[in-house]
Structures are given as C-alpha cells and as structure tokens.
Design a protein around this motif. Sequence first.
Motif, PDB file in Angstrom:
ATOM      1  N   UNK A  80       0.727  -1.091   0.054  1.00 26.38           N
ATOM      2  CA  UNK A  80       0.033  -0.198   0.028  1.00 26.38           C
ATOM      3  C   UNK A  80       0.956   1.294  -0.107  1.00 26.38           C
ATOM      4  N   UNK A  81       0.352   2.393  -0.230  1.00 26.66           N
ATOM      5  CA  UNK A  81       1.041   3.767  -0.384  1.00 26.66           C
ATOM      6  C   UNK A  81       0.122   4.623   0.549  1.00 26.66           C
ATOM      7  N   UNK A  82       0.728   5.347   1.395  1.00 25.34           N
ATOM      8  CA  UNK A  82      -0.167   5.970   2.161  1.00 25.34           C
ATOM      9  C   UNK A  82      -0.099   7.736   1.646  1.00 25.34           C
ATOM     10  N   UNK A  83      -0.923   8.465   2.371  1.00 25.96           N
ATOM     11  CA  UNK A  83      -0.963  10.011   2.013  1.00 25.96           C
ATOM     12  C   UNK A  83       0.600  10.569   2.320  1.00 25.96           C
ATOM     13  N   UNK A  92      -1.079  16.548  -5.316  1.00 20.26           N
ATOM     14  CA  UNK A  92      -1.976  17.316  -4.570  1.00 20.26           C
ATOM     15  C   UNK A  92      -3.583  16.750  -4.510  1.00 20.26           C
ATOM     16  N   UNK A  93      -3.425  15.825  -5.382  1.00 19.97           N
ATOM     17  CA  UNK A  93      -4.913  15.214  -5.453  1.00 19.97           C
ATOM     18  C   UNK A  93      -4.714  13.770  -5.549  1.00 19.97           C
ATOM     19  N   UNK A 122      -4.480  14.803   5.358  1.00 19.03           N
ATOM     20  CA  UNK A 122      -3.100  15.117   4.913  1.00 19.03           C
ATOM     21  C   UNK A 122      -2.984  16.197   3.920  1.00 19.03           C
ATOM     22  N   UNK A 123      -4.328  17.026   3.778  1.00 19.40           N
ATOM     23  CA  UNK A 123      -4.506  18.162   2.965  1.00 19.40           C
ATOM     24  C   UNK A 123      -4.100  17.646   1.425  1.00 19.40           C
ATOM     25  N   UNK A 124      -4.696  16.541   0.892  1.00 13.66           N
ATOM     26  CA  UNK A 124      -4.720  15.975  -0.329  1.00 13.66           C
ATOM     27  C   UNK A 124      -6.147  16.430  -0.702  1.00 13.66           C
ATOM     28  N   UNK A 125      -6.299  16.679  -2.092  1.00 17.81           N
ATOM     29  CA  UNK A 125      -7.679  16.858  -2.603  1.00 17.81           C
ATOM     30  C   UNK A 125      -8.098  15.426  -3.162  1.00 17.81           C
TER      31      UNK A 125
END
Length: 254
Positions: A80-83, A92-93, A122-125
């Motif tokens: 898996x890959x996290x924010x 950003x998205x 994590x402030x990703x949209x």
Amino acid sequence: MEKDRKLIIAGNWKMNKTVAESVDLVNGLKRELHGVKEVDVVICPPYTALSEVSKVMIESNLRLGAQNMSEHGPGAHTGEVCASLLKEFSVRYVILGHSERRQFQGENDALISRKARAAHAASLKPIVCVGETLADRESGRTEEVVRTQIEGSLAGLSADQMHDTVIAYEPVWAIGTGKTATTEQAQEVHAFIRKLLASLFDETVARKVRIQYGGSVKPGNARELMSQPDVDGALVGGASLEVRSFSDIIKLSV
Ligand code: PGA
C-alpha cells in the motif's frame, strides 16, 4: 460558457507509461499547455513515475495526482501507499473509488469515505468517483445508485472539506468503451448530484464543488460536454495518454 467554478481536467493514466515515457509525455504537455491558466490540469501517473514526473512538473502549471491511496498512515500494510508518502512528491490530488477499483479491488463506499477523510487529513484533495453500470441505467436506477455512492463515499466529510473535494461522475458503461453519455445525460446526473450536495451539506457546497465528467472524453466531444452548466471538467483515461489528444481536450474546453 462562463462558470464561477474553475474547470478541472485530470488525466488518469491508469497502469500505463514507464518512467521514461511519463517524463516525455509531461514534457510535451508542459510545452503545449504553457500559459493555459483557465483550467486546473492534473496528471495522475502510476506510483512508479511520481518521483520523476514531479521533478519535470516543477515550474509548470500542471498539478500532480495519484490514482489511489491507503486509508491508513505509515505502518505494516504491504503493497500500500499512504498520503504522507505521496506528499513527498508534491502530490495534490488523489483519485478515490474509481469504478475499476470498485469492480476489481472490491472497494466500497465505506472504504472510499475513510480514504477521503485520510486524504483531507493530509491536505490532499480527493477526486471521488461515482457512476452507474449499464444494467443500473437500463433498469432506471441511475439516480438511486449515484445517490447511494455519494452519500456513502462522502460520509463524515465536513462542508469545509467538501470545498476541496472534486467529484467525478463516470458512467461505468462509458469508460474505455468509446460510448459517451450524451450531453443531456451527463448534465442531468451532474445537476442531480449538485442538488444532492445541497441537501447533504449546504447551498455553498453545492455551488462550489466541481463535478467532472468521465468516460470516453475525447477532443471531439470535450467542448460540448464542458459547455453544460453543471459539468466542471473531465477525468480522462485513454485520451490522456498522448500529448495531442489531452492538450486538445484542455484547449477546446476553455
Ligand atoms: P476513458 O477512462 O477516458 O478511457 O473512458 C476514463 C476513466 O476511467 O477515468
């Protein structure tokens, strides 16, 4: 048509492009789209190309997105890959709940809403995908299915978080099939989603949230789709894999 929402067009490369091919493609897009400011352009390469693509994107108006992420933070989650790992590359998205993941990886609305909350933390949209299958549409269940997906996938998000959330309406029967929803079909569902956002959140959310259309968007149909009052951009698969077709879609949309 003038809208007060800025168009957002994202290229979902899916499981395509080596690192070298990715760098070539982004360099080409940078050249073609230099100076285009009216549209937020988001590129979503596979994880393996994020590092190199992020370097090429510096000093461009292109933005980087990922195609998926884990609902968890760093830890024992093999594969898996996290924010926080994505953020290292100025991502950003993040696309969440694409129909291919719903269908082949068994993702459901509850999981997608947990991922959306983790993205915001994590402030990703997030770009949250919804859409009916052909069977759903033919049995008159489009609105019911889309309603369930919207309610479930956005559960637990605040109105503030919704302002930084993008919704992608992608009828499953139009993805990669060459069949596009008619502009009327697209507009109808987009308007339905906007109304739903007003009832689930508030009028401001409904007015501000950008709703992309996805499913066989091409240079030939982009302008007409984008001219619909509630269509605020596109999530593009196949046609985002070449400089010419993707940049044409963007230029034709403004
Ligand atoms: P398509 O894919 O443009 O190739 O139909 C769209 C998507 O799956 O996001």
